[in-house]
Design an enzyme around this catalytic site. Sequence first.
Site, PDB file in Angstrom:
ATOM      1  N   GLU A 305       4.843  12.826 -14.179  1.00 21.87           N
ATOM      2  CA  GLU A 305       3.718  11.903 -14.007  1.00 21.87           C
ATOM      3  C   GLU A 305       2.373  12.625 -14.052  1.00 21.87           C
ATOM      4  O   GLU A 305       1.496  12.412 -13.215  1.00 21.87           O
ATOM      5  CB  GLU A 305       3.876  11.116 -12.701  1.00 21.87           C
ATOM      6  CG  GLU A 305       5.141  10.273 -12.691  1.00 21.87           C
ATOM      7  CD  GLU A 305       5.284   9.354 -11.482  1.00 21.87           C
ATOM      8  OE1 GLU A 305       4.777   9.704 -10.407  1.00 21.87           O
ATOM      9  OE2 GLU A 305       5.915   8.296 -11.635  1.00 21.87           O
ATOM     10  N   ASP A 379      13.626   5.014  -9.190  1.00 23.40           N
ATOM     11  CA  ASP A 379      12.549   5.343  -8.255  1.00 23.40           C
ATOM     12  C   ASP A 379      12.603   4.512  -6.980  1.00 23.40           C
ATOM     13  O   ASP A 379      11.854   3.543  -6.851  1.00 23.40           O
ATOM     14  CB  ASP A 379      11.190   5.132  -8.943  1.00 23.40           C
ATOM     15  CG  ASP A 379      10.051   5.763  -8.166  1.00 23.40           C
ATOM     16  OD1 ASP A 379      10.341   6.446  -7.184  1.00 23.40           O
ATOM     17  OD2 ASP A 379       8.889   5.576  -8.557  1.00 23.40           O
ATOM     18  N   GLU A 407       7.429   1.494  -0.364  1.00 22.24           N
ATOM     19  CA  GLU A 407       6.655   1.242  -1.591  1.00 22.24           C
ATOM     20  C   GLU A 407       7.167   0.032  -2.377  1.00 22.24           C
ATOM     21  O   GLU A 407       6.379  -0.813  -2.803  1.00 22.24           O
ATOM     22  CB  GLU A 407       6.703   2.496  -2.477  1.00 22.24           C
ATOM     23  CG  GLU A 407       5.998   2.322  -3.806  1.00 22.24           C
ATOM     24  CD  GLU A 407       5.999   3.585  -4.660  1.00 22.24           C
ATOM     25  OE1 GLU A 407       6.543   4.618  -4.219  1.00 22.24           O
ATOM     26  OE2 GLU A 407       5.464   3.531  -5.777  1.00 22.24           O
TER      27      GLU A 407
END
Length: 714
Positions: A305, A379, A407
């Site tokens: 990323e 993820d 998240e």
Amino acid sequence: MKRLLLVFILFLPVLKTVAENGYDCWLRYTPVENKQLLQTYKQAISAIQFPGTTEILQAARKELMKGLNRILQSNVALTNDPASANLILGAAMLPTDIKASLKSELAKAGTEGFVISSQSIHQRKCIVIAANTDVGVLYGVFHFLRLLQTRQPVNSLQVLSVPRLKLRLLNHWDNLNRTVERGYAGFSIWNWHTLPDYIDQRYIDYARANASIGINGCVLTNVNANATVLTRAYLEKVKALANTFRPYGIKVYLSARFSAPVEIGGLKTADPLDGAVKQWWTDKMNEIYSLIPDFGGFIVKANSEGQPGPQNYGRTHADGANMLADAIAPHHGIIMWRAFVYSNEVPDDRHKQAFSEFVPLDGKFRDNVMVQVKNGAIDFMPREPFHPLFGAMPKTPLMMEFQVTQEYLGQGTHLVYLAPLFKECLDSDTWSKGKGSTVAKVIDGSLDNHELSGLAGVANIGNDIDWTGHPFGQANWYALGRLSWDHALSSEQIAEEWIRMSFNNDIDFVKAVKKMMLSSREIMVKYMNPVGLHHIMATGHHYGPAPWVSNLQRPEWNPAYYHKADSMGIGFNRTVTGSNALGQYKPEAAKLWEDIVTCDEKYLLWFHRVPWDHTMKSGRTLWDELCYQYNNGVDSVRWMQNVWEKQKSKIDEQRYHQVNMLLNIQEKEAVWWRNACLLYFQTFSKRPIPANYEKPDQTLEYYEQLKFPFAPGN
Ligand code: GCV
């Protein structure tokens, strides 16, 4: 007036409305309510022999006295007279006759374990808390206090408790400016500006809470790293935190920015094979250890990323990790190298990329490198199959990375108890060495005989008064610690301990809240990601549903990449006729999922592309099943609201009200997820939502235009 005051004082302790703000977490040490039990406790613990002056023993003694004085509502005496003591604690200073009587248990306790044993010493009943090390005694103290807090009998104790994992860490994704990546509980608890001179009481209470659940390390900074933390001024601040945590057995770790030699070292390159780069890191390690002799080591997110890494210089992950490992080895530090990598230049299914990159490196890492692997290959989704790397790198110690911060699981406002998610992964069978080769055995080192072992959780802690924003977020912090100590504990036991300590020991309350907690993860999966759907959240802040997004630059950032819905069906074909991500699992593990007919339906759309009229095990078509699950999820949140409402008289008003409001938000958001997802998928399925379900009260266009520019954690 006097009489009025007396009446008020007399009734004060029993008022349920006394506000609690949650700051004390599970270390509230409330007085024993039952008189008989109180009497037995008082008899068992009246005089304590607890010698020792090390900082760890001092911390342990302070905690023990604080806990006992509150729980027993009296000042328990410390004594040096062995003839009168009935609670005896120690490691090196334990009386030799007691040590001898516990020899075989202590031989098994290792460097962090402890023994709690009811003994008869000189014809007197005694409780002994013994360990080989001071930190073992500290853990024993917290365990003993837990027994009292959960109102367990203490008259006949034989406990031997040894952590199954060496490294039990919290990973903070905290930035130096105090924002927290994916943090939903305020700003970072590290006030870098006032450190090193100002030691907030919070730092000490953070360490206490962690030690009480066995956590022995924390990475202070975000894996999306900033090299500034490696400058002298910041290392002094890190040192202050390390000094604060040391009495609680907690080491500090940092994230390393791979390009630090360029950014703060003035070098032209960060190439791991370059001599000057190696020297820079060697010097930096020497500097760090001169300040913090027990510094734990580094975590590195490299070539992931947008983060810099060895591949920027044509080198491998092993080259990068080994260079750092060599520099830190003389100080006995470790490097945790993350396997969370995927690249848009690789045309392959994102699910497969970490495996493809890391398996060829097995055996190429130094002994002090651990590869840190997320529980699943995408993820931290609400439900993922275990990461195929577990069991596929036998020569490398793999470390587990769970996400405690929610998240993708409702962020700061949804009540979702995560122990069942953690356990689901830990108990999964990789079959790497035949049946029973669970993920837990991979990470605890027992399957492949590794010395190093570890588990880390991305922290959900911020500077909110109750640390985690949502009062039930604390349960996930608690569960992470307890499971990293002993992954064989059940989700139910952990929940029960936490409820009793965080709220109260009322049997009906414990039962009702436990049921709600244990169901909560499954409920959230239903209203967000049923039947194996995944990664259909909004972009950037990841708040709320957005399965329609398909225009982002990188294909694997788009929800549409993951669900692939069209008029024929929905789901990602990861079988041999598709991306064959399934081929990365051992055949016996893959068997659970490879056949569309027998596939565990929790993972159906994860591994298969399924026609809308496919018949599910319930007898419903896939479309109807999606409608059913989304609606059932919403109904179940309403059930949770109902369960909670009934607890009003049982707990303090502040936390009752807080959870009540949060459940209202959760209900609203569950409806939002259901409506948005069903309306969107309906554009492909072209089927009606069965008439017995609530109709969406907004249009798809309404949901698509919602914007949250200031959603937290981004
Ligand atoms: C720290 C996900 C999160 C990122 C996080 C990343 C990681 O992509 O959305 O915020 O970055 O995982 O684990 O490195």
